[in-house]
Design a protein around this motif. Structure first.
Motif, PDB file in Angstrom:
ATOM      1  N   VAL A 139       0.845  -1.204   0.000  1.00 22.46           N
ATOM      2  CA  VAL A 139       0.000   0.000   0.000  1.00 22.46           C
ATOM      3  C   VAL A 139       0.878   1.252   0.000  1.00 22.46           C
ATOM      4  O   VAL A 139       0.593   2.231  -0.704  1.00 22.46           O
ATOM      5  CB  VAL A 139      -0.943  -0.010   1.216  1.00 22.46           C
ATOM      6  N   GLY A 140       1.960   1.216   0.774  1.00 28.22           N
ATOM      7  CA  GLY A 140       2.893   2.347   0.766  1.00 28.22           C
ATOM      8  C   GLY A 140       3.524   2.562  -0.587  1.00 28.22           C
ATOM      9  O   GLY A 140       3.700   3.707  -1.036  1.00 28.22           O
ATOM     10  N   ALA A 141       3.868   1.467  -1.278  1.00 22.75           N
ATOM     11  CA  ALA A 141       4.442   1.581  -2.622  1.00 22.75           C
ATOM     12  C   ALA A 141       3.450   2.209  -3.589  1.00 22.75           C
ATOM     13  O   ALA A 141       3.803   3.105  -4.374  1.00 22.75           O
ATOM     14  CB  ALA A 141       4.877   0.203  -3.121  1.00 22.75           C
ATOM     15  N   PHE A 142       2.191   1.765  -3.549  1.00 25.78           N
ATOM     16  CA  PHE A 142       1.173   2.348  -4.420  1.00 25.78           C
ATOM     17  C   PHE A 142       0.958   3.826  -4.087  1.00 25.78           C
ATOM     18  O   PHE A 142       0.763   4.654  -4.986  1.00 25.78           O
ATOM     19  CB  PHE A 142      -0.140   1.582  -4.273  1.00 25.78           C
ATOM     20  N   GLY A 143       0.995   4.147  -2.802  1.00 22.16           N
ATOM     21  CA  GLY A 143       0.848   5.548  -2.409  1.00 22.16           C
ATOM     22  C   GLY A 143       1.962   6.413  -2.966  1.00 22.16           C
ATOM     23  O   GLY A 143       1.713   7.525  -3.442  1.00 22.16           O
ATOM     24  N   LEU A 144       3.199   5.921  -2.909  1.00 21.44           N
ATOM     25  CA  LEU A 144       4.323   6.668  -3.476  1.00 21.44           C
ATOM     26  C   LEU A 144       4.174   6.835  -4.983  1.00 21.44           C
ATOM     27  O   LEU A 144       4.476   7.904  -5.537  1.00 21.44           O
ATOM     28  CB  LEU A 144       5.641   5.955  -3.162  1.00 21.44           C
ATOM     29  N   LEU A 145       3.720   5.780  -5.659  1.00 19.37           N
ATOM     30  CA  LEU A 145       3.518   5.876  -7.107  1.00 19.37           C
ATOM     31  C   LEU A 145       2.496   6.956  -7.445  1.00 19.37           C
ATOM     32  O   LEU A 145       2.712   7.765  -8.366  1.00 19.37           O
ATOM     33  CB  LEU A 145       3.047   4.529  -7.659  1.00 19.37           C
ATOM     34  N   LEU A 146       1.396   7.004  -6.712  1.00 17.38           N
ATOM     35  CA  LEU A 146       0.365   7.997  -6.999  1.00 17.38           C
ATOM     36  C   LEU A 146       0.830   9.404  -6.626  1.00 17.38           C
ATOM     37  O   LEU A 146       0.518  10.370  -7.336  1.00 17.38           O
ATOM     38  CB  LEU A 146      -0.917   7.638  -6.256  1.00 17.38           C
ATOM     39  N   LEU A 147       1.570   9.530  -5.533  1.00 23.08           N
ATOM     40  CA  LEU A 147       2.097  10.840  -5.158  1.00 23.08           C
ATOM     41  C   LEU A 147       3.058  11.350  -6.222  1.00 23.08           C
ATOM     42  O   LEU A 147       3.004  12.528  -6.602  1.00 23.08           O
ATOM     43  CB  LEU A 147       2.803  10.750  -3.806  1.00 23.08           C
ATOM     44  N   PHE A 148       3.924  10.471  -6.710  1.00 26.30           N
ATOM     45  CA  PHE A 148       4.874  10.884  -7.743  1.00 26.30           C
ATOM     46  C   PHE A 148       4.149  11.215  -9.040  1.00 26.30           C
ATOM     47  O   PHE A 148       4.511  12.174  -9.742  1.00 26.30           O
ATOM     48  CB  PHE A 148       5.898   9.777  -7.970  1.00 26.30           C
ATOM     49  N   ARG A 149       3.116  10.451  -9.369  1.00 27.41           N
ATOM     50  CA  ARG A 149       2.329  10.759 -10.565  1.00 27.41           C
ATOM     51  C   ARG A 149       1.668  12.129 -10.430  1.00 27.41           C
ATOM     52  O   ARG A 149       1.648  12.913 -11.391  1.00 27.41           O
ATOM     53  CB  ARG A 149       1.258   9.686 -10.781  1.00 27.41           C
ATOM     54  N   ALA A 150       1.133  12.437  -9.268  1.00 26.28           N
ATOM     55  CA  ALA A 150       0.523  13.748  -9.055  1.00 26.28           C
ATOM     56  C   ALA A 150       1.549  14.858  -9.232  1.00 26.28           C
ATOM     57  O   ALA A 150       1.274  15.880  -9.870  1.00 26.28           O
ATOM     58  CB  ALA A 150      -0.103  13.821  -7.667  1.00 26.28           C
ATOM     59  N   ALA A 151       2.757  14.656  -8.690  1.00 27.96           N
ATOM     60  CA  ALA A 151       3.802  15.672  -8.802  1.00 27.96           C
ATOM     61  C   ALA A 151       4.206  15.888 -10.253  1.00 27.96           C
ATOM     62  O   ALA A 151       4.330  17.027 -10.715  1.00 27.96           O
ATOM     63  CB  ALA A 151       5.009  15.265  -7.958  1.00 27.96           C
ATOM     64  N   THR A 152       4.419  14.797 -11.005  1.00 32.06           N
ATOM     65  CA  THR A 152       4.848  14.949 -12.396  1.00 32.06           C
ATOM     66  C   THR A 152       3.736  15.533 -13.255  1.00 32.06           C
ATOM     67  O   THR A 152       4.010  16.278 -14.206  1.00 32.06           O
ATOM     68  CB  THR A 152       5.308  13.603 -12.971  1.00 32.06           C
TER      69      THR A 152
END
Length: 260
Positions: A139-152
């Protein structure tokens, strides 16, 4: 705040309907990682010997992060298209929050990208990739992926708003394809020349990729790397939050100022 959310939801719905009627760019950005997974996994996988790590298990998290990094391209192209075709000018004539338009675009991109990562993970599972770090870490990995997607995505929206034309945004967006190549998304950095390794390890994609691999339990954290890679979860959070904190306010300000 309620006005921003209400107006942003309306813009979100507009972008989701747009994706449904013209899905080409979303399909392209979501299917290319699957093509890369099949190509690299089967063509190069047997030739790359990685101690303690199976290459396909190493590759899938990297491609997930590369997919998240594609937010630059999709955000830039969509914002430039709306800006140069007069759509945003019409939005500015309406009694709506200035933050709602870029916010709605970013939210729509985040939803479509979250759904688009599922086929890549399913293909990865079929090829032997596994989540080995436990449910909470996943879940933490998916959260990081979505946070990074939001930033980019916010970085892309900002670049799209300052672009001179749709064509310029398209060309610059296509050039972002090289960013995952200058990281550890596809291959480890320890075999690179010193200057190139330093560049790759300070690439935000490298920190996020290492964090996702670590949380999924697919590869150990390298101890002799640059700080963002040696401390990947912290590095990924710092990079993502800095990109988001810089690009989102600038994108909203640019959108509000363009029509004056």
């Amino acid at each position: 705040m309620s006005a921003v959310l209400h107006d942003g939801t309306a813009v979100l719905g507009r972008h989701l309907r747009r994706v449904r009627h013209a899905p080409a760019i979303v399909v392209m950005t979501q299917t290319m990682p699957i093509v890369f997974l099949l190509f690299f996994g089967y063509v190069f996988g047997s030739a790359l010997a990685m101690p303690g790590t199976e290459y396909r298990a190493y590759l899938v998290p990297g491609l997930l992060v590369a997919t998240a990094a594609n937010g630059i391209m999709t955000g830039m192209f969509t914002a430039a298209q709306d800006s140069h075709r007069g759509v945003m000018d019409r939005f500015r004539t309406m009694p709506m929050s200035r933050a709602a338009v870029p916010l709605g675009q970013a939210a729509a991109d985040l939803l479509t990208s979250a759904v688009g990562m599922v086929p890549l993970m399913l293909v990865g599972l079929a090829m032997g990739w596994r989540i080995e770090g436990g449910a909470l870490r996943a879940v933490g990995a998916f959260g990081l992926l979505l946070l990074f997607r939001a930033a980019t995505t916010w970085v892309g929206i900002l670049l799209g708003l300052v672009s001179r034309s749709e064509e310029a945004a398209g060309q610059l967006g296509s050039a972002t394809f090289i960013l995952p190549l200058l990281s550890n998304a596809y291959i480890p950095t320890d075999g690179m020349p010193g200057w190139l390794r330093t560049t790759a390890e300070w690439n935000p994609i490298s920190a996020v990729t290492t964090a996702v691999r670590h949380l999924f339990g697919n590869a150990p954290v390298p101890a002799d790397a640059a700080w963002p890679v040696a401390h990947p979860v912290a590095g990924a959070l710092v990079w993502s939050l800095v990109l988001l904190a810089v690009s989102a306010p600038l994108a909203v300000r640019r959108y509000a100022a363009t029509g004056r």
